[in-house]
Design an enzyme around this catalytic site. Structure first.
Site, PDB file in Angstrom:
ATOM      1  N   GLU A  85       0.810  -1.221   0.000  1.00 33.56           N
ATOM      2  CA  GLU A  85       0.000   0.000   0.000  1.00 33.56           C
ATOM      3  C   GLU A  85       0.848   1.278   0.000  1.00 33.56           C
ATOM      4  O   GLU A  85       0.358   2.339   0.382  1.00 33.56           O
ATOM      5  CB  GLU A  85      -0.941   0.002   1.204  1.00 33.56           C
ATOM      6  CG  GLU A  85      -2.000  -1.087   1.128  1.00 33.56           C
ATOM      7  CD  GLU A  85      -3.128  -0.814   2.106  1.00 33.56           C
ATOM      8  OE1 GLU A  85      -4.193  -0.393   1.663  1.00 33.56           O
ATOM      9  OE2 GLU A  85      -2.904  -1.005   3.320  1.00 33.56           O
ATOM     10  N   HIS A 174     -11.386  -0.577   6.600  1.00 31.89           N
ATOM     11  CA  HIS A 174      -9.949  -0.737   6.387  1.00 31.89           C
ATOM     12  C   HIS A 174      -9.132   0.000   7.448  1.00 31.89           C
ATOM     13  O   HIS A 174      -8.472  -0.638   8.262  1.00 31.89           O
ATOM     14  CB  HIS A 174      -9.615  -0.255   4.964  1.00 31.89           C
ATOM     15  CG  HIS A 174      -8.170  -0.351   4.601  1.00 31.89           C
ATOM     16  ND1 HIS A 174      -7.711  -0.133   3.329  1.00 31.89           N
ATOM     17  CD2 HIS A 174      -7.068  -0.634   5.330  1.00 31.89           C
ATOM     18  CE1 HIS A 174      -6.410  -0.288   3.292  1.00 31.89           C
ATOM     19  NE2 HIS A 174      -5.992  -0.584   4.503  1.00 31.89           N
TER      20      HIS A 174
HETATM   21 ZN   LIG Z   1      -4.001  -0.744   4.978  1.00 33.74          ZN
END
Ligand SMILES: [Zn+2]
Length: 248
Positions: A85, A174
């Site tokens: 990410e 998330h």
């Molecule tokens: Zn994350």
């Protein structure tokens, strides 16, 4: 294999050590656990940033810090793995020249505010920055069902658009992202977003149907000014704890 981009130039050992320490500080405060990451823009080359290789933040060392370009290609990976990410960071640095540090976490008290139509509000002065409003990024709006991860440049760019001119955003189901003009301010905001969320849960339990007297936008703007100095006091304390457990 494509060629690695060029480095933005050397940075001091202290810069690298502070960034590694930030990972440990966030882990010690319960903001990151085995996952989550913090980055810092290159002080001399705005089109480069640094972050830890893919590992648990509590174990970060200066040797783990990798330099990236803003497309999140590693400059000097040397066999070290990158966080999936990292695009969150690169795309925010592209969109927001005023920001120099980004924290991404899955800190647990914050997540409910991305799941329910209930705004996160500034419960106290240390979290005054929340009074400006906190956008919620729902990855499914553009991408449909996904693994929820911001794992490429396009998703990173869409997230940065959602962040807009704010310094913090939630991610549905998330986590969240907190940013600042400095490493110290981004870490402070990430820590106090988690603390504020805890306080908001308690306050909502206590309040029942009564209104909550959180900071309004004007109070938030005024109360955030002293935070720019207060964050350095917090950093000195937290940085000292890392020095005590490491030799850097
Ligand atoms: Zn994350």
């Amino acid at each position: 294999m494509s060629e690695e981009p060029k480095s933005g130039g050397p940075v001091s050992d202290a810069f690298i050590a502070d960034l590694a320490a930030a990972s440990r500080i966030l882990a010690a405060r319960g903001v990151v656990d085995a996952f989550g990451h913090v980055s810092q823009r290159h002080p001399d080359a705005p089109d480069r940033y640094f972050m830890c290789r893919a590992k648990a933040p509590a174990l970060a060392t200066p040797e783990d810090i990798i330099e990236y370009d803003l497309d999140s290609n590693a400059v000097n990976a040397e066999g070290r793995g990158s966080f999936l990410e990292r695009f969150i960071h690169g795309e925010i640095y592209k969109a927001r020249p005023d920001l120099n540090s980004v924290v991404h976490s899955h800190s647990p008290s914050v997540i409910p505010f991305g799941l329910v139509d209930c705004k996160i509000e500034a419960m106290f002065h240390n979290a005054a920055f929340l009074a400006a409003g906190v956008p919620v990024f729902d990855i499914s709006e553009k991408y449909g069902p996904t693994d929820m991860l911001v794992s490429d440049g396009d998703k990173g760019e869409t997230f940065a658009e959602c962040l807009g001119d704010k310094d913090i955003a939630l991610m549905r189901a998330h986590g969240s992202v907190a940013c600042g003009s400095s490493l110290q301010l981004a870490v402070f905001r990430a820590v106090f977003t988690e603390v504020n969320s805890r306080i908001q849960h308690w306050t909502m339990d206590l309040a029942g149907n009564k209104p909550i007297a959180s900071l309004d936008e004007e109070e938030g703007r005024l109360a955030d000014v002293p935070n720019n100095g207060a964050c350095l006091r917090a950093w000195d304390l937290w940085r000292r704890e890392v020095r005590a457990e490491t030799n850097w």
